[in-house]
Write a protein that holds these residues in place. Structure first.
Motif, PDB file in Angstrom:
ATOM      1  N   ASP A  23       0.924  -1.031   0.260  1.00  0.00           N
ATOM      2  CA  ASP A  23       0.000   0.087   0.164  1.00  0.00           C
ATOM      3  C   ASP A  23       0.844   1.261   0.057  1.00  0.00           C
ATOM      4  O   ASP A  23       0.232   2.301  -0.154  1.00  0.00           O
ATOM      5  CB  ASP A  23      -0.816   0.148   1.373  1.00  0.00           C
ATOM      6  CG  ASP A  23      -1.942  -0.997   1.162  1.00  0.00           C
ATOM      7  OD1 ASP A  23      -2.428  -1.333  -0.028  1.00  0.00           O
ATOM      8  OD2 ASP A  23      -2.731  -1.290   2.125  1.00  0.00           O
ATOM      9  N   SER A  24       2.095   1.042   0.473  1.00  0.00           N
ATOM     10  CA  SER A  24       2.832   2.422   0.866  1.00  0.00           C
ATOM     11  C   SER A  24       4.257   2.030   0.952  1.00  0.00           C
ATOM     12  O   SER A  24       4.713   0.699   1.258  1.00  0.00           O
ATOM     13  CB  SER A  24       2.298   2.972   1.996  1.00  0.00           C
ATOM     14  OG  SER A  24       3.115   4.208   2.434  1.00  0.00           O
ATOM     15  N   THR A  25       5.049   3.232   0.823  1.00  0.00           N
ATOM     16  CA  THR A  25       6.504   2.869   1.301  1.00  0.00           C
ATOM     17  C   THR A  25       6.564   2.946   2.935  1.00  0.00           C
ATOM     18  O   THR A  25       7.755   3.017   3.434  1.00  0.00           O
ATOM     19  CB  THR A  25       7.433   3.863   0.556  1.00  0.00           C
ATOM     20  OG1 THR A  25       6.999   4.933   0.852  1.00  0.00           O
ATOM     21  CG2 THR A  25       7.630   3.776  -0.685  1.00  0.00           C
ATOM     22  N   ALA A  26       5.651   3.338   3.449  1.00  0.00           N
ATOM     23  CA  ALA A  26       5.667   3.756   5.090  1.00  0.00           C
ATOM     24  C   ALA A  26       4.869   2.924   5.855  1.00  0.00           C
ATOM     25  O   ALA A  26       3.995   2.187   5.501  1.00  0.00           O
ATOM     26  CB  ALA A  26       5.242   5.118   5.108  1.00  0.00           C
ATOM     27  N   LEU A  27       5.032   3.001   7.152  1.00  0.00           N
ATOM     28  CA  LEU A  27       4.329   2.496   8.115  1.00  0.00           C
ATOM     29  C   LEU A  27       4.367   1.016   8.297  1.00  0.00           C
ATOM     30  O   LEU A  27       4.589   0.422   9.193  1.00  0.00           O
ATOM     31  CB  LEU A  27       3.017   3.200   8.160  1.00  0.00           C
ATOM     32  CG  LEU A  27       2.012   2.713   9.379  1.00  0.00           C
ATOM     33  CD1 LEU A  27       2.459   3.355  10.695  1.00  0.00           C
ATOM     34  CD2 LEU A  27       0.607   3.380   9.463  1.00  0.00           C
ATOM     35  N   THR A  28       3.572   0.420   7.170  1.00  0.00           N
ATOM     36  CA  THR A  28       3.572  -1.271   7.259  1.00  0.00           C
ATOM     37  C   THR A  28       4.551  -1.788   6.306  1.00  0.00           C
ATOM     38  O   THR A  28       4.218  -2.897   6.139  1.00  0.00           O
ATOM     39  CB  THR A  28       2.001  -1.625   6.985  1.00  0.00           C
ATOM     40  OG1 THR A  28       1.525  -0.719   5.871  1.00  0.00           O
ATOM     41  CG2 THR A  28       0.992  -1.248   8.143  1.00  0.00           C
ATOM     42  N   TYR A  29       5.082  -1.080   5.731  1.00  0.00           N
ATOM     43  CA  TYR A  29       6.007  -1.505   4.468  1.00  0.00           C
ATOM     44  C   TYR A  29       7.343  -2.136   5.329  1.00  0.00           C
ATOM     45  O   TYR A  29       7.911  -1.598   6.425  1.00  0.00           O
ATOM     46  CB  TYR A  29       6.566  -0.343   3.629  1.00  0.00           C
ATOM     47  CG  TYR A  29       7.342  -1.013   2.794  1.00  0.00           C
ATOM     48  CD1 TYR A  29       7.318  -1.933   1.673  1.00  0.00           C
ATOM     49  CD2 TYR A  29       9.090  -0.381   2.576  1.00  0.00           C
ATOM     50  CE1 TYR A  29       8.233  -2.400   0.837  1.00  0.00           C
ATOM     51  CE2 TYR A  29       9.754  -0.945   1.530  1.00  0.00           C
ATOM     52  CZ  TYR A  29       9.535  -1.820   0.851  1.00  0.00           C
ATOM     53  OH  TYR A  29      10.335  -2.104  -0.107  1.00  0.00           O
ATOM     54  N   PRO A  30       7.343  -3.343   5.198  1.00  0.00           N
ATOM     55  CA  PRO A  30       8.010  -4.297   6.075  1.00  0.00           C
ATOM     56  C   PRO A  30       9.685  -4.060   5.969  1.00  0.00           C
ATOM     57  O   PRO A  30      10.111  -3.653   4.811  1.00  0.00           O
ATOM     58  CB  PRO A  30       8.020  -5.849   5.489  1.00  0.00           C
ATOM     59  CG  PRO A  30       6.774  -5.698   4.598  1.00  0.00           C
ATOM     60  CD  PRO A  30       6.647  -4.431   4.200  1.00  0.00           C
ATOM     61  N   ASN A  31      10.219  -3.842   7.183  1.00  0.00           N
ATOM     62  CA  ASN A  31      11.447  -3.276   7.355  1.00  0.00           C
ATOM     63  C   ASN A  31      12.409  -4.500   6.981  1.00  0.00           C
ATOM     64  O   ASN A  31      13.868  -4.353   6.890  1.00  0.00           O
ATOM     65  CB  ASN A  31      11.624  -2.557   8.581  1.00  0.00           C
ATOM     66  CG  ASN A  31      11.963  -3.671   9.699  1.00  0.00           C
ATOM     67  OD1 ASN A  31      11.497  -4.909   9.759  1.00  0.00           O
ATOM     68  ND2 ASN A  31      12.255  -3.131  10.844  1.00  0.00           N
ATOM     69  N   ALA A  32      11.827  -5.567   6.820  1.00  0.00           N
ATOM     70  CA  ALA A  32      12.841  -6.702   6.202  1.00  0.00           C
ATOM     71  C   ALA A  32      13.245  -6.349   4.836  1.00  0.00           C
ATOM     72  O   ALA A  32      14.310  -6.795   4.375  1.00  0.00           O
ATOM     73  CB  ALA A  32      11.902  -7.954   6.057  1.00  0.00           C
ATOM     74  N   ASN A  33      12.607  -5.292   4.117  1.00  0.00           N
ATOM     75  CA  ASN A  33      13.135  -4.791   3.042  1.00  0.00           C
ATOM     76  C   ASN A  33      14.259  -3.669   2.984  1.00  0.00           C
ATOM     77  O   ASN A  33      14.615  -3.329   1.924  1.00  0.00           O
ATOM     78  CB  ASN A  33      11.803  -4.282   2.196  1.00  0.00           C
ATOM     79  CG  ASN A  33      10.931  -5.292   1.794  1.00  0.00           C
ATOM     80  OD1 ASN A  33      11.321  -6.428   1.079  1.00  0.00           O
ATOM     81  ND2 ASN A  33       9.652  -5.027   1.982  1.00  0.00           N
ATOM     82  N   PHE A  34      14.571  -3.513   4.127  1.00  0.00           N
ATOM     83  CA  PHE A  34      15.794  -2.379   4.425  1.00  0.00           C
ATOM     84  C   PHE A  34      17.103  -3.386   4.687  1.00  0.00           C
ATOM     85  O   PHE A  34      17.153  -4.191   5.574  1.00  0.00           O
ATOM     86  CB  PHE A  34      15.487  -1.823   5.644  1.00  0.00           C
ATOM     87  CG  PHE A  34      16.707  -0.782   5.945  1.00  0.00           C
ATOM     88  CD1 PHE A  34      16.814   0.400   5.201  1.00  0.00           C
ATOM     89  CD2 PHE A  34      17.604  -1.133   6.885  1.00  0.00           C
ATOM     90  CE1 PHE A  34      18.001   1.409   5.385  1.00  0.00           C
ATOM     91  CE2 PHE A  34      18.695  -0.252   7.028  1.00  0.00           C
ATOM     92  CZ  PHE A  34      18.911   0.874   6.468  1.00  0.00           C
ATOM     93  N   ASP A  35      17.896  -3.253   3.692  1.00  0.00           N
ATOM     94  CA  ASP A  35      19.438  -3.644   3.911  1.00  0.00           C
ATOM     95  C   ASP A  35      20.281  -2.854   4.529  1.00  0.00           C
ATOM     96  O   ASP A  35      20.591  -1.823   3.898  1.00  0.00           O
ATOM     97  CB  ASP A  35      19.930  -4.233   2.426  1.00  0.00           C
ATOM     98  CG  ASP A  35      21.000  -4.680   2.477  1.00  0.00           C
ATOM     99  OD1 ASP A  35      21.888  -4.394   3.403  1.00  0.00           O
ATOM    100  OD2 ASP A  35      21.415  -5.550   1.488  1.00  0.00           O
ATOM    101  N   PRO A  36      20.727  -3.292   5.733  1.00  0.00           N
ATOM    102  CA  PRO A  36      21.550  -2.100   6.481  1.00  0.00           C
ATOM    103  C   PRO A  36      22.957  -1.877   5.844  1.00  0.00           C
ATOM    104  O   PRO A  36      23.290  -0.510   5.858  1.00  0.00           O
ATOM    105  CB  PRO A  36      21.877  -3.004   7.717  1.00  0.00           C
ATOM    106  CG  PRO A  36      20.662  -3.966   7.829  1.00  0.00           C
ATOM    107  CD  PRO A  36      20.280  -4.385   6.622  1.00  0.00           C
TER     108      PRO A  36
END
Lengths: 386, 275
Positions: A23-36
């Protein structure tokens, strides 16, 4: 005209199925998609780009605050500003702004901005924003209290900066028995204030009364014109003509050596911003109480469309993005200057999507060397009206 | 059968006007509506009136045709508000029936002033904080998902206008106003008062707790917890029903509630023979 380089610090690496799966890049967009590892490299790159803008002669370099989102990776703009104080020397460092509507402790903002002002040798501009809709979900702050919290936090911060003696504070949202700011800011009476406006006449009046800089957010030219006129009218009602510098137009900009190349590269960047970066549900945009019923009625009847449905061509035509060769960009911004009734600050969003470091550096350099000189004479306070 | 149309009236309080629907004659039943039920006189209400009760159904502050009462901005304010409403109506000790958000208010009213409650009926009441059984975030749900969440068997025909119809601006604004009013009381803590559960043993009125079996908004565990903590409470479940409750199963809900109210006349409660 004064020019600033605004960095949104996006996390551009969205999955291929983003459009259908989220739905969005925000709020509920899973932070598993963030690569540190990628995130760490991005921060280094993005700070380099801001520092480069300082070297190129931009008047300001700007950061902002967003939470729980790939749209912008700056939960704390003050941390980024702190990094910039040590690696830049000329440009003003613009925090546009701290989201004081969602902060638990606004005194902390007064303290941090005062620190930054001292660390930067008095180069800080302090923006205050309410925080956008999804952030009221994300930080569990009641959006019904948004306006009240913003106004009270503002009043408290200004008083904390300017009061030469200890005071107590009793408000609807905050209570402090001891306010006694150490350190105090370098700029007196306090750093310049920037407030973004999105049509609220209350905000126009608020800014005009205090001679704060009123800055636009993403919207078609015809609507931004209405906002700027509203600010000018609010100043006129108070009996003065605002310095053009108090009106700041902010717009995404992409420059390349030729028009053809600029559009070939810029389309993807602008579409990312409006179709992916800013993708959100109506519930996230306007949580309950975030707007008054009257303001909501105004927005719904203004004919503003959702950002996601505008095509690249629409966005260019409506002044929500400026893309082209240096000559085309200078020409287009000159036209927008006239259509908006003038402004004295241009806040360019140069790093907004999946552009490469090289593309951002080139775009920024072309803008500084070939566009800024053309536009520089515009929007300067006439001597006669001084 | 009683008159089908309720009387519509306004109560003047210091902070504003309260809109109220009144129907039937008999012992007074103060009905506290759910977030979505302001100003609705449903067949469920009529069934209570037909069973020999005077149903008093006010709109909450900022809902329906009631004023905002801007100083009423927390659940304890709502308790004092409804004590004022009861005083203005001249009802000393009514039956109190609350649905969902209104059920939370009813429970708070009952722990605050147990002596003012003749009997208490909680219909899938909000108000408890049970982290292992969280309440769905209605503020984030798009309308289509909200309907699917509220019903066991979501109606095929949308309750609202078709998506192709031009939006009714007044209706959108009115819905946003009510959503804002709900958020004022319930954004955080979300639809709950963390202190409520440990106060529930204060309730002394005979109590009925009813849950729809398939509540996707407020998990059934909430109703069970209410029933377990309120002394002597009776618990009932309506099968094949979602949180929409009497909108989905009007006859079953009316039957449960009227049977309970009839079995606990206020006079008996006054004499202390309530349970």
């Amino acid at each position: 005209m004064k020019f600033s380089f605004f960095h949104l610090m996006p996390y551009p690496y969205l999955p291929d199925d983003f459009d259908t799966a989220y739905d969005s890049t925000a709020l509920t967009y899973p932070n598993a998609n963030f690569d540190p590892a990628l995130g760490s490299a991005l921060y280094a790159r993005y700070l380099d780009e801001l520092e480069y803008a300082d070297q190129l002669g931009f008047d300001g370099i700007a950061v902002n605050e967003h939470h729980q989102s790939a749209y912008g990776l700056m939960p704390s703009p003050n941390l980024m500003a702190a990094a910039l104080t040590r690696r830049t020397s000329r440009a003003r460092i613009m925090v546009l702004g701290n989201a004081i509507g969602i902060r638990g402790n606004p005194l902390r903002v007064a303290e941090e901005i005062a620190m930054l002002d001292l660390m930067s040798g008095g180069r800080i501009d302090s923006g205050f924003v309410r925080g956008i809709g999804w952030e009221y979900f994300g930080h569990s702050i009641n959006p019904v209290k948004s306006r009240s919290r913003f106004n009270e936090a503002h009043d408290l911060i200004i008083k904390a900066w300017t009061s030469p003696e200890l005071f107590s504070w009793y408000g609807d949202n905050y209570e402090y028995r001891y306010v006694n700011l150490w350190p105090r800011p370098l700029q007196q009476p306090h750093p310049p204030i920037y407030i973004p406006g999105a049509g609220s006449t209350e905000t126009m009046k608020f800014c005009a009364e205090r001679k704060y800089t009123y800055m636009s957010v993403y919207a078609p030219t015809r609507i931004v014109r209405r906002w700027f006129d509203g600010y000018r009218q609010a100043a006129a009602d108070l009996g003065y003509v605002p310095d053009p510098e108090r009106i700041a137009f902010s717009v995404p900009i992409y420059v390349a050596d030729t028009d053809e190349r600029a559009h070939a590269e810029g389309r993807r960047v602008i579409e990312w911003l409006y179709h992916k970066g800013l993708k959100q549900t109506p519930q996230m945009v306007t949580p309950p109480g975030y707007m008054s019923p009257g303001s909501l009625r105004g927005v719904l009847s203004s004919g503003m469309r959702g950002l996601g449905v505008s095509t690249y061509e629409d966005l260019l035509a409506s002044g929500q993005a400026v893309v082209g060769s240096p000559a085309s960009v200078a020409d287009r911004l000159g036209t927008l200057y006239a259509e908006l009734g003038g402004f004295g600050q241009l806040i360019g969003l140069f790093a907004i999507g999946p552009s490469t470091h090289e593309q951002v550096m080139r775009s920024t350099e072309l803008f500084a060397t070939e566009v800024m000189p053309v536009l520089r004479p515009l929007g300067v306070k006439a001597e006669a009206s001084a | 059968m009683a008159e089908a149309a309720p009387a519509e009236e306004f109560i003047e309080l210091t902070g504003g006007r309260v809109h109220l629907l009144r129907g039937g004659t008999g012992e007074p039943v103060l009905f506290l509506h759910a977030a979505g039920g302001a100003g609705v006189w449903h067949p469920f209400h009529q069934a209570l009136a037909d069973a020999g009760f005077e149903v008093l159904a006010p709109d909450h502050p900022g809902f329906g045709k009631s004023d905002e009462f801007t100083e009423v901005d927390a659940i304890d304010d709502l308790v004092y508000h409804y004590l004022d409403v009861m005083d203005a109506l001249g009802v000393a000790r009514p039956h109190v029936v609350g649905a969902s958000f209104g059920g939370w208010i009813a429970a708070e009213l009952a722990v605050h002033s147990p002596h003012r409650i003749g009997s208490l009926t909680l219909l899938s009441a909000a108000g408890l904080r049970i982290p292992e059984h969280p309440v769905t975030d209605i503020f984030l749900l798009p309308p289509a998902k909200l309907i699917a969440t509220l019903y066991h068997d979501p109606p095929a025909v949308p309750l609202t206008a078709s998506p192709d119809a031009p939006p009714d601006l007044d209706a959108v604004i009115a819905a946003y106003r009510e959503s804002t009013s709900l958020a004022r009381f319930s954004w955080v803590p979300y639809l709950s008062d963390p202190k409520l559960e440990r106060r529930l043993p204060r309730i002394s009125a005979p109590t009925l707790v009813v849950a729809p079996s398939d509540d996707r908004l407020i998990p059934v565990e909430h109703a069970r917890r209410y029933a377990a903590r309120i002394p002597g409470a009776r618990y009932a479940e309506v099968p094949d029903c979602g949180h929409a409750m009497y909108f989905e199963r009007p006859a079953e809900f009316a039957a449960e509630v009227t049977a309970f109210l009839s079995a606990h006349p206020l006079a008996a409660a006054e004499s202390g023979a309530s349970r």
